[in-house]
Design an enzyme around this catalytic site. Sequence first.
Site, PDB file in Angstrom:
ATOM      1  N   ASP A   8      23.359 -25.117 121.222  1.00 42.63           N
ATOM      2  CA  ASP A   8      24.589 -25.994 121.730  1.00 42.63           C
ATOM      3  C   ASP A   8      24.475 -27.053 121.617  1.00 42.63           C
ATOM      4  OD1 ASP A   8      23.628 -27.255 124.014  1.00 42.63           O
ATOM      5  OD2 ASP A   8      24.787 -25.960 125.503  1.00 42.63           O
ATOM      6  N   CYS A  65      20.092 -23.400 125.000  1.00 44.68           N
ATOM      7  CA  CYS A  65      20.960 -24.929 125.645  1.00 44.68           C
ATOM      8  C   CYS A  65      20.494 -25.523 126.500  1.00 44.68           C
ATOM      9  CB  CYS A  65      22.567 -23.874 126.368  1.00 44.68           C
ATOM     10  SG  CYS A  65      22.269 -22.786 127.296  1.00 44.68           S
ATOM     11  N   THR A  67      19.765 -25.261 130.127  1.00 43.02           N
ATOM     12  CA  THR A  67      19.363 -24.287 130.866  1.00 43.02           C
ATOM     13  C   THR A  67      18.277 -23.006 130.297  1.00 43.02           C
ATOM     14  OG1 THR A  67      21.079 -23.585 131.738  1.00 43.02           O
ATOM     15  CG2 THR A  67      20.479 -25.304 133.181  1.00 43.02           C
ATOM     16  N   HIS A  98       6.897  -5.707 128.232  1.00 40.00           N
ATOM     17  CA  HIS A  98       7.104  -4.724 128.844  1.00 40.00           C
ATOM     18  C   HIS A  98       8.591  -4.856 129.439  1.00 40.00           C
ATOM     19  CE1 HIS A  98       3.807  -5.911 132.272  1.00 40.00           C
ATOM     20  NE2 HIS A  98       3.255  -5.711 131.133  1.00 40.00           N
ATOM     21  N   HIS A 133       6.880   1.401 130.979  1.00 44.93           N
ATOM     22  CA  HIS A 133       8.158   0.109 130.630  1.00 44.93           C
ATOM     23  C   HIS A 133       9.184   1.334 129.525  1.00 44.93           C
ATOM     24  CE1 HIS A 133       5.470  -2.484 131.999  1.00 44.93           C
ATOM     25  NE2 HIS A 133       4.193  -1.581 131.181  1.00 44.93           N
TER      26      HIS A 133
HETATM   27  C1  RB5 Z   1      26.324 -28.208 128.595  1.00 50.34           C
HETATM   28  O1  RB5 Z   1      26.552 -29.114 128.970  1.00 50.34           O
HETATM   29  C2  RB5 Z   1      25.098 -27.189 129.432  1.00 50.34           C
HETATM   30  O2  RB5 Z   1      27.005 -26.522 130.300  1.00 50.34           O
HETATM   31  C3  RB5 Z   1      24.862 -25.894 128.832  1.00 50.34           C
HETATM   32  O3  RB5 Z   1      24.062 -26.842 127.170  1.00 50.34           O
HETATM   33  C4  RB5 Z   1      23.970 -24.915 129.132  1.00 50.34           C
HETATM   34  O4  RB5 Z   1      22.828 -25.467 129.966  1.00 50.34           O
HETATM   35  C5  RB5 Z   1      24.692 -24.405 130.364  1.00 50.34           C
HETATM   36  O5  RB5 Z   1      23.831 -23.292 130.726  1.00 50.34           O
END
Ligand code: RB5
Length: 154
Positions: A8, A65, A67, A98, A133
């Site tokens: 993203d 993205c 996180t 696994h 597994h």
């Molecule tokens: C974008 O602001 C953020 O929410 C996205 O990059 C991500 O971390 C979502 O899981």
Amino acid sequence: MKLAIGNDHVAVEMKQEIQAHLEAKGIEVINVGTDSTDRFNYPISGYTVAKLVAQGKVDGGVLICGTGVGISLAANKVKGIRACVCSEPYTAKLSKQHNNSNIIAFGARVIGIETAKMIVDEWLGAEYEGGRHQVRVDMLREIEETQALKAAEE
Ligand code: RB5
């Protein structure tokens, strides 16, 4: 080997560096993410990469993205996808050995580029071990194919 990569708007730079890292290893990379910092909703590229993997058009996927969570959630909605969010290489390696992960995900706001490269390298270098597994991976598939539907009916 051919991989799909998606991201993203908060992960543009890391996506580009990881794509270059993979291409330097001779891996063909299909970029379905954004290369702009304008807002780009992560389900779009998570779903696109997942479809390419599920259809067998690529050998695996990399999703990034902020996180790694949102984009992997989108990918995991697609049947046959096992997208694993990792912040260190050990989990990345075990997710292949696994869990037979077919997509690796991480967060550009969580880890640095060198850790991201190590994660990708460990994941690519690992092989699914099958054996005991496989029973568990088959159970995941069974949940996907039957239990979710039953839960919706109850
Ligand atoms: C974008 O602001 C953020 O929410 C996205 O990059 C991500 O971390 C979502 O899981």
